[in-house]
Design an enzyme around this catalytic site. Structure first.
Site, PDB file in Angstrom:
ATOM      1  N   GLU A  77      11.044  91.770  22.245  1.00  0.00           N
ATOM      2  CA  GLU A  77      10.969  90.350  22.603  1.00  0.00           C
ATOM      3  C   GLU A  77       9.517  89.930  22.832  1.00  0.00           C
ATOM      4  OE1 GLU A  77      13.426  89.838  26.083  1.00  0.00           O
ATOM      5  OE2 GLU A  77      15.097  90.983  25.225  1.00  0.00           O
ATOM      6  N   LYS A 137       6.521  88.696  24.745  1.00  0.00           N
ATOM      7  CA  LYS A 137       6.290  88.586  26.185  1.00  0.00           C
ATOM      8  C   LYS A 137       5.580  87.263  26.429  1.00  0.00           C
ATOM      9  CE  LYS A 137       4.799  91.138  30.237  1.00  0.00           C
ATOM     10  NZ  LYS A 137       4.090  90.101  30.966  1.00  0.00           N
ATOM     11  N   ASP A 144       3.829  84.186  28.155  1.00  0.00           N
ATOM     12  CA  ASP A 144       2.874  84.117  29.249  1.00  0.00           C
ATOM     13  C   ASP A 144       3.052  82.797  29.981  1.00  0.00           C
ATOM     14  OD1 ASP A 144       0.915  84.920  30.883  1.00  0.00           O
ATOM     15  OD2 ASP A 144      -0.729  84.657  29.464  1.00  0.00           O
ATOM     16  N   TYR A 162      15.548  85.105  28.896  1.00  0.00           N
ATOM     17  CA  TYR A 162      15.579  86.461  28.334  1.00  0.00           C
ATOM     18  C   TYR A 162      16.409  87.457  29.138  1.00  0.00           C
ATOM     19  CZ  TYR A 162      11.694  86.492  31.654  1.00  0.00           C
ATOM     20  OH  TYR A 162      10.914  86.319  32.767  1.00  0.00           O
ATOM     21  N   LYS A 197       1.423  95.555  25.500  1.00  0.00           N
ATOM     22  CA  LYS A 197       0.501  94.427  25.606  1.00  0.00           C
ATOM     23  C   LYS A 197      -0.366  94.252  24.356  1.00  0.00           C
ATOM     24  CE  LYS A 197      -0.385  92.739  29.228  1.00  0.00           C
ATOM     25  NZ  LYS A 197      -0.132  92.032  30.457  1.00  0.00           N
ATOM     26  N   CYS A 254     -30.481  61.833  29.417  1.00  0.00           N
ATOM     27  CA  CYS A 254     -30.032  62.658  28.293  1.00  0.00           C
ATOM     28  C   CYS A 254     -31.092  63.727  28.044  1.00  0.00           C
ATOM     29  CB  CYS A 254     -29.836  61.792  27.058  1.00  0.00           C
ATOM     30  SG  CYS A 254     -29.626  62.765  25.557  1.00  0.00           S
ATOM     31  N   CYS A 287     -32.767  62.716  24.356  1.00  0.00           N
ATOM     32  CA  CYS A 287     -33.536  61.509  24.046  1.00  0.00           C
ATOM     33  C   CYS A 287     -34.085  60.833  25.308  1.00  0.00           C
ATOM     34  CB  CYS A 287     -32.696  60.529  23.242  1.00  0.00           C
ATOM     35  SG  CYS A 287     -31.396  59.767  24.212  1.00  0.00           S
ATOM     36  N   CYS A 336     -24.478  59.739  26.986  1.00  0.00           N
ATOM     37  CA  CYS A 336     -25.729  59.166  26.517  1.00  0.00           C
ATOM     38  C   CYS A 336     -25.322  58.021  25.590  1.00  0.00           C
ATOM     39  CB  CYS A 336     -26.519  60.217  25.743  1.00  0.00           C
ATOM     40  SG  CYS A 336     -27.856  59.491  24.775  1.00  0.00           S
ATOM     41  N   CYS A 393     -29.574  58.487  19.448  1.00  0.00           N
ATOM     42  CA  CYS A 393     -29.978  59.760  20.065  1.00  0.00           C
ATOM     43  C   CYS A 393     -29.861  60.858  19.005  1.00  0.00           C
ATOM     44  CB  CYS A 393     -29.066  60.076  21.247  1.00  0.00           C
ATOM     45  SG  CYS A 393     -29.223  61.756  21.862  1.00  0.00           S
TER      46      CYS A 393
HETATM   47  S1  IVH Z   1      12.162  91.030  31.378  1.00  0.00           S
HETATM   48  C1  IVH Z   1      13.133  93.920  34.360  1.00  0.00           C
HETATM   49  N1  IVH Z   1      11.514  89.761  29.177  1.00  0.00           N
HETATM   50  O1  IVH Z   1       6.920  89.395  32.248  1.00  0.00           O
HETATM   51  C2  IVH Z   1      12.563  93.139  33.289  1.00  0.00           C
HETATM   52  N2  IVH Z   1      10.092  89.539  31.075  1.00  0.00           N
HETATM   53  O2  IVH Z   1       5.797  91.731  33.786  1.00  0.00           O
HETATM   54  C3  IVH Z   1      11.556  92.157  33.749  1.00  0.00           C
HETATM   55  N3  IVH Z   1       8.178  88.091  30.735  1.00  0.00           N
HETATM   56  O3  IVH Z   1       8.052  88.609  35.445  1.00  0.00           O
HETATM   57  C4  IVH Z   1      11.510  90.931  33.018  1.00  0.00           C
HETATM   58  N4  IVH Z   1       8.630  87.555  28.655  1.00  0.00           N
HETATM   59  O4  IVH Z   1       7.671  86.712  33.822  1.00  0.00           O
HETATM   60  C5  IVH Z   1      11.173  90.035  30.449  1.00  0.00           C
HETATM   61  N5  IVH Z   1      11.064  88.688  27.184  1.00  0.00           N
HETATM   62  C6  IVH Z   1      10.731  88.948  28.445  1.00  0.00           C
HETATM   63  C7  IVH Z   1       9.595  88.398  29.064  1.00  0.00           C
HETATM   64  C8  IVH Z   1       9.305  88.723  30.380  1.00  0.00           C
HETATM   65  C9  IVH Z   1       7.810  87.380  29.669  1.00  0.00           C
HETATM   66  C10 IVH Z   1       7.447  88.126  32.011  1.00  0.00           C
HETATM   67  C11 IVH Z   1       8.281  87.811  33.202  1.00  0.00           C
HETATM   68  C12 IVH Z   1       8.172  88.982  34.123  1.00  0.00           C
HETATM   69  C13 IVH Z   1       6.937  89.651  33.626  1.00  0.00           C
HETATM   70  C14 IVH Z   1       7.035  91.124  33.896  1.00  0.00           C
END
Ligand code: IVH
Length: 681
Positions: free
Chosen positions: A119, A121, A123, A233, A321, A415, A418, A433, A438
C-alpha cells in the site's frame, strides 16, 4: 398542514445529495452538474432550517461546519493505533519476510499462505472514524496512539467521508472503526498557500502540515474551506463485519463508500511486493499527493494474529520508506531576489546538501513575515524539504543549536537591483519593486520568455540574458529578434561560433505555437495550463487579444484572476506594440492546438491525436483535469459520454456505467496504467 410530505422531500434530498456527493468526491464520476447539486442542497438547507427535527446527523447539510469549540475533547482508542517499523532496502524487506516465514514454520503453517498487500504510505494525518449501526458518530486523531482528540465536526466537512455507510449486500456492522489518512492534494495545497501568502498568513511547509493544521481547527467552518481528502487503509474494533484478510477488508471498506487508494496491490508474493515498490517509486513524482514509502502488510488476518505485535508496532507490517525528502543544513546567508512581477523574495543560501539525489543550495523563504514568524536567522540550522517538483523550502529551524552568532535578517526598503523604494501592497504580504523597467524584472521576464516551456531558445542562459540586458541590447522581448551577429559578438565569452549558434537558435524560435507564446509572455496567473486553455479556445492571437475580461472568464476552466490578468495585459499599449514588433520581425505564431482539437484534424502522429476519448472512474496518476489537458495538447478530443464515436474509454478505479456502456459498444477500454504508457509513447 402535515409535515409528512416535507419529511419525504427532505429524506429524498438527503439520499440523492449523498449519492451525488459520493459519485463526485469518491468515484470522480458525477452525473449531475454543480449547479443542480447546489440548488438541491439549498432547498434541503431551507427545509432543515424550518424543521430542525429533520436535520438528521447524516444529512449532507451537516458538512458545512458547526459552531466553534473552545477546546478539543479527547477519547481513548478501543484498540491502540500503532506505528510501523521502517525498512530502507530490499534486504530489510527480505529480512522481514524471513522473520515471518520462521514464525509460521513454528506454527506449522504452509509458507505458500504468506502473501502481502503493498500500500502507498500516505504522508498525512492518521484518523479513526467510528460508525455505530452505519452512522458516523465519532472521529478522532491518532494522538499518542492510545488517546486522540475528538474532531468529529471537522471530519464531517471532508466530503469523501461517508456520514452513513453505503447500502450494500453486506449487513450493516453494529460497530465499525475505520482508520485512514487525511491528506491535502498537492494542487489544493498550492492554492491554499498562495491565498495565505496573499493574505499575509503563515504558509504551510508541506501538505501534511496543512492537513494537520486544518484538522486541528476549533472552528470546523474553517476546516470546511480546506481541500481535505482521505484514504482509508484499516480498521480498529469491529462488530458484525466478517473478513479474513486485509484485501477483503479493504474491498468491504470500498463497498461501504470509503475512498481506498487504487494503487494498493495484493494479495501478492514478496517478490511482487519488491516490484510494486519500484513501480510506486516511478509514479511518486507524478502523484498529486505525497507518499513517503510503501506499507507492506501480511494479508491473512489469521497469520497477522499469529505474528502478533510489539509494544509500538505490529510484527506483521513494515514501512518500506522512500529516500527522505527532508534534510538539515546551515543557512549561510539570506539574499533577496526580484521576480518577474517585481516581488522581492528572500532566499536562503544553504550549505549544499543532497536531498533525494539532488543537490540543494537554495531554498525560498517566501516573504519577510514568514521569516519573522519562523524566526529564521542567518547561520541557523534548518530543516529543508524538497518534495516532488517544488522549489526547496525551509520547514523550520533549530533554535537550540544556536551559537549566539546568528544574525537577524531585515528586508531592504529599496529594490536591491534598481534602488527604487519598494512598496508593500495593502492586503498583501508581498513587497514589490514597482519600477517596470527594473533590470531584474526585465531579466526574469526575458528568461521566462526564452525558457524551455516558453520559446525554448537553445543556449540563451541566465548569464547571457544578464549581459544582453546590462549592455542595453535588449529592453523588451521584441529586441531579442533584432539581435545580429555583430551585436552579440561583442559579449563576454562569445566566440564567432557561439554567436552564430545563438542567432540561429533565435531564428529557430521564430516558429512557435500559440500556447507556448502565451505562456512565454509571463502574464500573472497564466501558467502552461491556462495558456493551453487559451489556445484551445481562440483561433489565433488576434482573437485572444480582442477578447475582454467577460469573454475570457466565460471560458470553462478559466479562473477569474487569470481572466483579469490576461485582459489587463493586452490592454497595455506597450505590450501590444511589442507583440506587433515581434510579428514584424518574422515570428510565426501558429495555433496548432486549435487546429488539432477543433478544426483541421490531427497533425501529429501520436496514437491519441484526433481520437475521441472518455475519461471515467478515479485516476490516480494525474487528476482528470490534467489527463484531459494532456490529451487536448496531443490533439485528442475529450468528451463526457460514451457513444459509437468514442475511440477509447480510460477507466480508472470504480468506473461505473460508462464502462458498462463502452463494453456493450465494444469501445476500446484502457486501464490507467495502459493509458499512462500510451500517453508517454
Ligand atoms: S497501517 C498497524 N497503512 O503510517 C499498522 N498506515 O507509521 C499501522 N500510514 O500512523 C498503520 N499509509 O498514519 C497503515 N497504508 C497505510 C498507511 C499508513 C500511511 C501512516 C499512518 C500510521 C503511520 C505509521
Amino acid at each position: 398542514m402535515t409535515i409528512d410530505p416535507i419529511r419525504e422531500e427532505a429524506r429524498t434530498l438527503q439520499k440523492e445529495l449523498t449519492e451525488h456527493s459520493y459519485r463526485y468526491h469518491v468515484l470522480d464520476d458525477p452525473v449531475i452538474d454543480d449547479h443542480t447539486y447546489d440548488r438541491m442542497l439549498k432547498r434541503l438547507v431551507e427545509i432543515e432550517e424550518q424543521y430542525p427535527e429533520l436535520s438528521v446527523p447524516d444529512s449532507p447539510t451537516r458538512r458545512v461546519g458547526a459552531p466553534p469549540l473552545s477546546v478539543f475533547d479527547t477519547a481513548e482508542h478501543s484498540i491502540p493505533m500503532l506505528s510501523l517499523d521502517n525498512g530502507f532496502t530490499a534486504d530489510d524487506i527480505l529480512a522481514f519476510h524471513q522473520r515471518n516465514l520462521k514464525a509460521l514454520e513454528k506454527a506449522a503453517i504452509p509458507a505458500g499462505r504468506l502473501l502481502y498487500t503493498a500500500e502507498p504510505k500516505l504522508d498525512g494525518v492518521a484518523v479513526e472514524l467510528t460508525y455505530e449501526k452505519g452512522v458516523l458518530t465519532l472521529a478522532t486523531t491518532r494522538g499518542d496512539g492510545r488517546t486522540g482528540e475528538v474532531i468529529t465536526d471537522n471530519i464531517r466537512t471532508v466530503e469523501q467521508v461517508p456520514l452513513r455507510l453505503r447500502q450494500t449486500d453486506r449487513p450493516v456492522p453494529d460497530l465499525l472503526e475505520v482508520r485512514g489518512e487525511v491528506i491535502i492534494h498537492q494542487s489544493g495545497f498550492e492554492l491554499l498557500n498562495r491565498s495565505r501568502l496573499n493574505k499575509g498568513d503563515a504558509v504551510f511547509a508541506n501538505p501534511r502540515n496543512a492537513a494537520a493544521g486544518s484538522l486541528r481547527q476549533l472552528d470546523s467552518r474553517i476546516t470546511a474551506q480546506r481541500p481535505l481528502a482521505i484514504f482509508v487503509y484499516g480498521v480498529g474494533l469491529t462488530r458484525g463485519l466478517d473478513f479474513t484478510s486485509q484485501s477483503q477488508m479493504l474491498s468491504a471498506l470500498k463497498d461501504f463508500g470509503f475512498p481506498v487508494n487504487p494503487l494498493i496491490r495484493g494479495p501478492i508474493s514478496i517478490e511482487a511486493v519488491l516490484e510494486a515498490y519500484k513501480y510506486l517509486g516511478t509514479l511518486r513524482p507524478d502523484l498529486d499527493y505525497e507518499i513517503d514509502g510503501m506499507v507492506i502488510k501480511v494479508d491473512d488476518i489469521g497469520l497477522q494474529q499469529q505474528l502478533g505485535e510489539k509494544t509500538k508496532s505490529p510484527r506483521w507490517a513494515i514501512a518500506y520508506k522512500f529516500p527522505a525528502s527532508e534534510k538539515t543544513t546551515r543557512i549561510n546567508d539570506i539574499i533577496v531576489q526580484v521576480g518577474r512581477t517585481g516581488t522581492l523574495t528572500p532566499v536562503a543560501e544553504l550549505e549544499p546538501v543532497s536531498i533525494g539525489g539532488v543537490t540543494v543550495s537554495r531554498a525560498t523563504l517566501h516573504n519577510a513575515d514568514e521569516i519573522k514568524r519562523k524566526d529564521i536567522r542567518i547561520g541557523d540550522q534548518a530543516l529543508v524539504t524538497r518534495a516532488g517538483d517544488v522549489i526547496p523550502k525551509v520547514v523550520k529551524i533549530f533554535p537550540s543549536q544556536r551559537k549566539g552568532t546568528e544574525a537577524v535578517f531585515h528586508m531592504p526598503d529599496i529594490c536591491p537591483v534598481c534602488n527604487t523604494r519598494v512598496r508593500r501592497l495593502e492586503e498583501e504580504a508581498a513587497v514589490k519593486c514597482i519600477n517596470a523597467s527594473c533590470s531584474a524584472q526585465l531579466k526574469e521576464r526575458i528568461r521566462h520568455f526564452v525558457s524551455k516551456k516558453g520559446l525554448d531558445v537553445d543556449g540563451l542562459g541566465k548569464k547571457l540574458v544578464d549581459q544582453l540586458v546590462d549592455k542595453g541590447l535588449v529592453s523588451s522581448f521584441a529586441d531579442l529578434f533584432t539581435l545580429t551577429l555583430e551585436s552579440v559578438a561583442g559579449l563576454d565569452r562569445m566566440g564567432n561560433k557561439s554567436a552564430a549558434n545563438l542567432i540561429q537558435a533565435i531564428e529557430a524560435a521564430k516558429k512557435v505555437s500559440m500556447a507556448r507564446f502565451i505562456f512565454a509572455l509571463g502574464i500573472d496567473h497564466t501558467g502552461e495550463n491556462a495558456a493551453r486553455l487559451m489556445a484551445v479556445n481562440f483561433k489565433d492571437l488576434d482573437a485572444l487579444m480582442a477578447a475582454d475580461e467577460l469573454a475570457l472568464s466565460a471560458i470553462h476552466g478559466m479562473g477569474d484572476k487569470t481572466a483579469r490578468a490576461i485582459a489587463g495585459f493586452f490592454s497595455v499599449p506597450e505590450n501590444t506594440i511589442n507583440i506587433e514588433k515581434i510579428r514584424l520581425a518574422g515570428v510565426d505564431i501558429t495555433n496548432d492546438l486549435y487546429q488539432e482539437v477543433g478544426v483541421e484534424g490531427p497533425k501529429e502522429s501520436h496514437v491519441f491525436a484526433g481520437k475521441t476519448i472518455v475519461l471515467t472512474g478515479t485516476l490516480t496518476v494525474f487528476k482528470r483535469s490534467e489527463a484531459k489537458e494532456k490529451l487536448l495538447a496531443l490533439g485528442a478530443k475529450v468528451t463526457g459520454s460514451v457513444s459509437k464515436k468514442t475511440d477509447f474509454l480510460v477507466a480508472g478505479e470504480s468506473a461505473g456505467s460508462k464502462l458498462a456502456k463502452a463494453e456493450s459498444l465494444k469501445v476500446k477500454i484502457l486501464d490507467e496504467i495502459q493509458f499512462v504508457e500510451m500517453l508517454n509513447t
